[in-house]
Design a protein around this motif. Structure first.
Motif, PDB file in Angstrom:
ATOM      1  N   ARG A 163       0.834  -1.201   0.000  1.00 27.90           N
ATOM      2  CA  ARG A 163       0.000   0.000   0.000  1.00 27.90           C
ATOM      3  C   ARG A 163       0.869   1.251   0.000  1.00 27.90           C
ATOM      4  N   GLY A 164       0.267   2.368  -0.386  1.00 28.73           N
ATOM      5  CA  GLY A 164       0.940   3.656  -0.275  1.00 28.73           C
ATOM      6  C   GLY A 164       1.704   4.125  -1.500  1.00 28.73           C
ATOM      7  N   TRP A 165       1.367   3.622  -2.670  1.00 30.71           N
ATOM      8  CA  TRP A 165       2.055   4.039  -3.889  1.00 30.71           C
ATOM      9  C   TRP A 165       1.529   5.392  -4.360  1.00 30.71           C
ATOM     10  N   SER A 166       2.435   6.258  -4.822  1.00 27.62           N
ATOM     11  CA  SER A 166       2.077   7.562  -5.386  1.00 27.62           C
ATOM     12  C   SER A 166       2.657   7.662  -6.787  1.00 27.62           C
ATOM     13  N   ASN A 167       1.819   8.082  -7.727  1.00 29.55           N
ATOM     14  CA  ASN A 167       2.263   8.234  -9.115  1.00 29.55           C
ATOM     15  C   ASN A 167       2.977   9.561  -9.298  1.00 29.55           C
ATOM     16  N   GLY A 168       3.933   9.559 -10.210  1.00 29.86           N
ATOM     17  CA  GLY A 168       4.647  10.794 -10.477  1.00 29.86           C
ATOM     18  C   GLY A 168       5.576  10.681 -11.659  1.00 29.86           C
ATOM     19  N   LEU A 169       6.395  11.695 -11.786  1.00 29.22           N
ATOM     20  CA  LEU A 169       7.393  11.755 -12.844  1.00 29.22           C
ATOM     21  C   LEU A 169       8.764  11.874 -12.203  1.00 29.22           C
ATOM     22  N   GLY A 170       9.697  11.111 -12.711  1.00 28.61           N
ATOM     23  CA  GLY A 170      11.072  11.206 -12.257  1.00 28.61           C
ATOM     24  C   GLY A 170      11.885  11.926 -13.308  1.00 28.61           C
ATOM     25  N   ARG A 171      12.805  12.752 -12.848  1.00 30.99           N
ATOM     26  CA  ARG A 171      13.631  13.509 -13.784  1.00 30.99           C
ATOM     27  C   ARG A 171      15.088  13.402 -13.364  1.00 30.99           C
ATOM     28  N   PHE A 172      15.942  12.992 -14.287  1.00 29.64           N
ATOM     29  CA  PHE A 172      17.369  12.876 -14.030  1.00 29.64           C
ATOM     30  C   PHE A 172      18.021  14.247 -14.201  1.00 29.64           C
ATOM     31  N   VAL A 173      18.660  14.710 -13.133  1.00 28.63           N
ATOM     32  CA  VAL A 173      19.375  15.980 -13.158  1.00 28.63           C
ATOM     33  C   VAL A 173      20.737  15.749 -12.508  1.00 28.63           C
ATOM     34  N   GLY A 174      21.768  15.570 -13.311  1.00 29.85           N
ATOM     35  CA  GLY A 174      23.104  15.313 -12.792  1.00 29.85           C
ATOM     36  C   GLY A 174      23.156  14.020 -11.998  1.00 29.85           C
ATOM     37  N   ASP A 175      23.533  14.117 -10.731  1.00 27.82           N
ATOM     38  CA  ASP A 175      23.621  12.945  -9.859  1.00 27.82           C
ATOM     39  C   ASP A 175      22.333  12.682  -9.096  1.00 27.82           C
ATOM     40  N   ASP A 176      21.268  13.382  -9.421  1.00 22.71           N
ATOM     41  CA  ASP A 176      20.004  13.238  -8.699  1.00 22.71           C
ATOM     42  C   ASP A 176      18.894  12.722  -9.607  1.00 22.71           C
ATOM     43  N   LEU A 177      18.022  11.917  -9.009  1.00 22.19           N
ATOM     44  CA  LEU A 177      16.749  11.566  -9.632  1.00 22.19           C
ATOM     45  C   LEU A 177      15.700  12.279  -8.797  1.00 22.19           C
TER      46      LEU A 177
END
Length: 147
Positions: free
Chosen positions: A48-62
C-alpha cells in the motif's frame, strides 16, 4: 450580482490551476530525461501507499514529482552517491491493481535514511540502472547489492 462575481472568480481560479498543471507537465516532457515513476516511501503497510509521479534525471540526482501537485520542488530526491538497489520484484497482491503489470519494483537503500521502493516500467529499469552504475571518473561504482 455578487453571486456572478464570485462564480467568475472561481472559474478563473480553476482555469489558472489547470493551466499551471498543463504547463508544468509540458515543461517536464519537453526537457527530456523524464520517466514515469511511482514511489512508496513508507513500507510499513505491505503493498500500500504508492504515489504516481514523474522522475527527472538531473546530474547525480533523480528528482521525483507527484503528478497531481502544484509544487515546483521535487517531493523526493534520490542521489546516486550511496544509493543501493537491495531488491527487485514484480507487483504482487494489491500492488497489481495500482501498478501496471509490466512494471518492476526496486527496493532502494539510502545512507542514513529509510528504505524507499520505486516502481517503473521494465523498459525503463535498464536506463535507471545505467544511470545508477555510471560513476564520475576515478570513482568505483558498487551500487547493486543483492539483485
Amino acid at each position: 450580482m455578487l453571486i456572478v462575481e464570485w462564480a467568475g472568480v472561481i472559474v478563473l481560479v480553476l482555469l489558472l490551476a489547470v493551466g499551471v498543471l498543463v504547463l508544468r507537465r509540458a515543461l517536464f516532457i519537453r526537457a527530456g530525461g523524464t520517466i514515469r515513476l511511482s514511489v512508496r516511501t513508507s513500507i510499513s503497510v505491505p503493498e500500500r501507499g504508492w504515489s504516481n509521479g514523474l522522475g527527472r534525471f538531473v546530474g547525480d540526482d533523480l528528482r521525483w514529482y507527484r503528478i497531481f501537485s502544484f509544487a515546483l520542488r521535487p517531493k523526493l530526491t534520490l542521489t546516486r552517491t550511496g544509493l543501493v538497489i537491495v531488491s527487485r520484484r514484480s507487483p504482487a497482491g494489491q500492488e497489481a491493481y495500482s501498478l501496471p503489470a509490466d512494471w518492476v519494483i526496486l527496493g532502494c537503500a539510502r545512507p542514513g535514511r529509510e528504505t524507499v521502493e520505486i516502481a517503473m516500467a521494465e523498459t525503463t529499469v535498464t536506463g535507471f540502472l545505467s544511470w545508477l552504475e555510471s560513476a564520475p571518473p576515478g570513482e568505483v561504482s558498487t551500487r547493486l547489492a543483492a539483485m
